[in-house]
Structures are given as structure tokens and as C-alpha cells.
Scaffold this motif. Structure first.
Motif, PDB file in Angstrom:
ATOM      1  N   UNK A   1       3.245  -2.814  -2.331  1.00  0.00           N
ATOM      2  CA  UNK A   1       3.934  -2.043  -3.061  1.00  0.00           C
ATOM      3  C   UNK A   1       5.265  -1.040  -2.613  1.00  0.00           C
ATOM      4  N   UNK A   2       5.656  -1.246  -1.426  1.00  0.00           N
ATOM      5  CA  UNK A   2       6.272   0.149  -0.697  1.00  0.00           C
ATOM      6  C   UNK A   2       8.003  -1.402  -1.015  1.00  0.00           C
ATOM      7  N   UNK A   3       7.142  -2.157  -0.736  1.00  0.00           N
ATOM      8  CA  UNK A   3       8.604  -3.023  -0.636  1.00  0.00           C
ATOM      9  C   UNK A   3       8.872  -3.843  -1.246  1.00  0.00           C
ATOM     10  N   UNK A   4       8.603  -3.442  -2.550  1.00  0.00           N
ATOM     11  CA  UNK A   4       8.861  -3.709  -4.190  1.00  0.00           C
ATOM     12  C   UNK A   4       9.785  -2.494  -4.703  1.00  0.00           C
ATOM     13  N   UNK A   5       9.012  -1.768  -4.698  1.00  0.00           N
ATOM     14  CA  UNK A   5       9.645  -0.299  -5.247  1.00  0.00           C
ATOM     15  C   UNK A   5      11.213   0.352  -4.159  1.00  0.00           C
ATOM     16  N   UNK A   6      11.879  -0.397  -2.999  1.00  0.00           N
ATOM     17  CA  UNK A   6      12.748  -0.251  -1.997  1.00  0.00           C
ATOM     18  C   UNK A   6      13.199  -1.178  -3.005  1.00  0.00           C
ATOM     19  N   UNK A   7      13.192  -2.248  -3.312  1.00  0.00           N
ATOM     20  CA  UNK A   7      13.752  -2.968  -3.991  1.00  0.00           C
ATOM     21  C   UNK A   7      14.178  -2.814  -5.345  1.00  0.00           C
ATOM     22  N   UNK A   8      13.325  -2.126  -5.808  1.00  0.00           N
ATOM     23  CA  UNK A   8      13.869  -1.459  -6.898  1.00  0.00           C
ATOM     24  C   UNK A   8      14.917  -0.062  -6.418  1.00  0.00           C
TER      25      UNK A   8
ATOM     26  N   UNK B   1       4.861   2.379  -7.411  1.00  0.00           N
ATOM     27  CA  UNK B   1       4.556   1.113  -5.949  1.00  0.00           C
ATOM     28  C   UNK B   1       2.712   1.015  -6.334  1.00  0.00           C
ATOM     29  N   UNK B   2       1.816   2.288  -6.799  1.00  0.00           N
ATOM     30  CA  UNK B   2       0.864   1.285  -7.609  1.00  0.00           C
ATOM     31  C   UNK B   2       0.092   2.068  -8.196  1.00  0.00           C
ATOM     32  N   UNK B   3       0.026   1.589  -9.681  1.00  0.00           N
ATOM     33  CA  UNK B   3      -0.624   2.789 -10.730  1.00  0.00           C
ATOM     34  C   UNK B   3      -2.103   2.449 -10.417  1.00  0.00           C
ATOM     35  N   UNK B   4      -2.999   3.843 -10.531  1.00  0.00           N
ATOM     36  CA  UNK B   4      -4.595   4.088 -10.533  1.00  0.00           C
ATOM     37  C   UNK B   4      -5.145   5.220 -10.929  1.00  0.00           C
ATOM     38  N   UNK B   5      -6.463   4.708 -11.477  1.00  0.00           N
ATOM     39  CA  UNK B   5      -7.393   5.262 -12.252  1.00  0.00           C
ATOM     40  C   UNK B   5      -7.247   6.783 -12.009  1.00  0.00           C
ATOM     41  N   UNK B   6      -7.400   7.371 -12.866  1.00  0.00           N
ATOM     42  CA  UNK B   6      -7.909   9.571 -12.443  1.00  0.00           C
ATOM     43  C   UNK B   6      -8.746   9.618 -11.393  1.00  0.00           C
TER      44      UNK B   6
ATOM     45  N   UNK C   1      12.699   9.754  -9.530  1.00  0.00           N
ATOM     46  CA  UNK C   1      11.646  10.059  -7.320  1.00  0.00           C
ATOM     47  C   UNK C   1      11.400   8.574  -8.235  1.00  0.00           C
ATOM     48  N   UNK C   2      10.987   8.285  -6.800  1.00  0.00           N
ATOM     49  CA  UNK C   2      10.032   7.549  -6.440  1.00  0.00           C
ATOM     50  C   UNK C   2       8.155   8.424  -6.071  1.00  0.00           C
ATOM     51  N   UNK C   3       7.396   7.810  -5.792  1.00  0.00           N
ATOM     52  CA  UNK C   3       6.181   7.823  -5.596  1.00  0.00           C
ATOM     53  C   UNK C   3       5.365   6.536  -5.299  1.00  0.00           C
ATOM     54  N   UNK C   4       4.494   6.620  -4.371  1.00  0.00           N
ATOM     55  CA  UNK C   4       3.426   5.714  -3.898  1.00  0.00           C
ATOM     56  C   UNK C   4       2.847   5.680  -4.744  1.00  0.00           C
TER      57      UNK C   4
ATOM     58  N   UNK D   1       4.804   7.615   3.338  1.00  0.00           N
ATOM     59  CA  UNK D   1       5.546   6.455   2.508  1.00  0.00           C
ATOM     60  C   UNK D   1       7.121   6.126   2.635  1.00  0.00           C
ATOM     61  N   UNK D   2       7.919   7.420   2.839  1.00  0.00           N
ATOM     62  CA  UNK D   2       9.240   7.393   3.613  1.00  0.00           C
ATOM     63  C   UNK D   2       9.377   6.845   4.810  1.00  0.00           C
ATOM     64  N   UNK D   3       8.732   7.390   5.448  1.00  0.00           N
ATOM     65  CA  UNK D   3       8.852   6.795   7.248  1.00  0.00           C
ATOM     66  C   UNK D   3       9.199   4.789   6.774  1.00  0.00           C
ATOM     67  N   UNK D   4       7.900   4.206   6.024  1.00  0.00           N
ATOM     68  CA  UNK D   4       8.138   3.408   5.374  1.00  0.00           C
ATOM     69  C   UNK D   4       9.243   2.947   5.023  1.00  0.00           C
ATOM     70  N   UNK D   5       9.093   3.862   3.398  1.00  0.00           N
ATOM     71  CA  UNK D   5      10.804   3.157   2.724  1.00  0.00           C
ATOM     72  C   UNK D   5      11.640   3.427   3.304  1.00  0.00           C
ATOM     73  N   UNK D   6      12.752   4.431   3.935  1.00  0.00           N
ATOM     74  CA  UNK D   6      14.211   4.782   4.269  1.00  0.00           C
ATOM     75  C   UNK D   6      14.581   3.572   5.565  1.00  0.00           C
TER      76      UNK D   6
END
Length: 182
Positions: A26-33, A151-156, A131-134, A55-60
């Protein structure tokens, strides 16, 4: 019961939501986007402390274009599991004026915190807000804002791991887990 025992008991009473491999993908995909959308804009990237640190440490390192980096600290949770009023511990810098701004955060729950961040950045004169969220929670109610990059959509459910904590525990997990309903 000690804090360490409480932390382990807490982990034992949780369910896996996304594995470390799923989070990494998910982090890799968001970085590409993000790269496709913002690589030519020289954005100011603001990391929301403290949940977005992992998240930022992996994304940057995946954003292979020039950025300016800073942070903000706005919270509605603290050590609680339900949101309260916005607590601005570190406000956005004035240097966002006239700039594209990308905010990195761990989770978009009801959207009130990110909406307040967006409002403050636009008041300061940001040229654009992204904005980008994990993780973004799927809720039955309308949110005041949706993330541009998710990155990921989850249930509540109340989740933790990969920077997100639960009652102060387990920000350091490589996966995402959810508290079991009691």
C-alpha cells in the motif's frame, strides 16, 4: 498488572487487519500515486506527529523528487480511543504560503482533524492542499474531507500498528491490527 503485561494482553485481544506485506504494498502504491500527481510541484510535505512517523519514514525515500519537509502536531485522541477537540501542539508553518502542500497522516477516521489542518493551511495561503493517509475508515456518515491518496480502506474499527497506537501501545508493529469489540 504491569504496563508490559497490559500491552501483551492488549495485543492478544486484537485481530489482524493488514499484514506487513499488505502495508508495504500500500505504501509503494501511494508513493507512485503521489509521484504522478505532485512530482513537478516541489511541495511542502507536512508529517502529522506522532502517528504518521512510521508511514512518513517509509514514504519519504520513495518520493524521488524535490520536497521541503516539516511537521505539524494536531490531535483529537491523545491516549484515548475516541476523538475530542483539536489540540494544536505544533501549528503549520507560514512557509506554506503559495506552495503545494502534501500532508501525510496515519489514519483518516471521521475527518475532523484533517479538515481542520486543510482549513488552517488554506488560511495560511497554501496554493493547493493534498493529503495521503495509510488508512481511511469506511464510515456510514459523510466526512468533511476524503484523502487524495489512501493506502488501505478499512471497516470502522479501532486500529493500531505501523505508527498508530492504541492506549499508547504498539505503534511499532509492522502490521495493522484492530481491537476486538468487548
Amino acid at each position: 498488572m504491569t504496563d508490559v503485561e497490559r500491552a501483551w494482553r492488549f495485543l492478544e485481544n486484537s485481530d489482524p487487519i493488514a499484514s506487513a506485506d499488505e502495508v508495504e504494498a500500500a505504501v509503494l502504491r501511494v508513493a507512485d500515486e503521489i509521484t504522478a500527481k505532485l512530482s513537478k510541484s516541489y511541495p511542502v510535505v507536512l508529517v502529522v506527529m506522532g502517528g504518521a512517523v512510521v508511514f512518513a519514514g517509509q514514504m519519504l525515500p520513495l518520493l524521488r523528487f524535490p520536497i521541503d519537509l516539516d511537521y505539524i502536531h494536531a490531535s483529537r485522541y491523545g491516549a484515548a480511543t475516541r476523538g475530542a477537540e483539536i489540540d494544536w501542539r505544533v501549528k503549520p508553518p507560514a512557509s506554506v504560503r503559495g506552495r503545494a502542500v502534501l500532508v501525510l497522516d496515519d489514519i483518516l477516521d471521521g475527518g475532523q482533524t484533517m479538515d481542520a489542518i486543510r482549513g488552517r493551511l488554506l488560511e495560511l495561503g497554501a496554493a493547493s492542499f493534498h493529503c495521503a493517509v495509510l488508512v481511511e475508515k469506511k464510515l456510514a456518515v459523510e466526512k468533511p474531507i476524503h484523502a487524495d491518496f489512501v493506502g488501505l480502506e478499512i471497516e470502522d474499527r479501532f486500529v493500531f500498528g505501523f505508527g498508530m497506537d492504541a492506549k499508547g501501545y504498539w505503534r511499532n508493529l509492522p502490521e495493522i491490527r484492530a481491537m476486538r469489540e468487548s
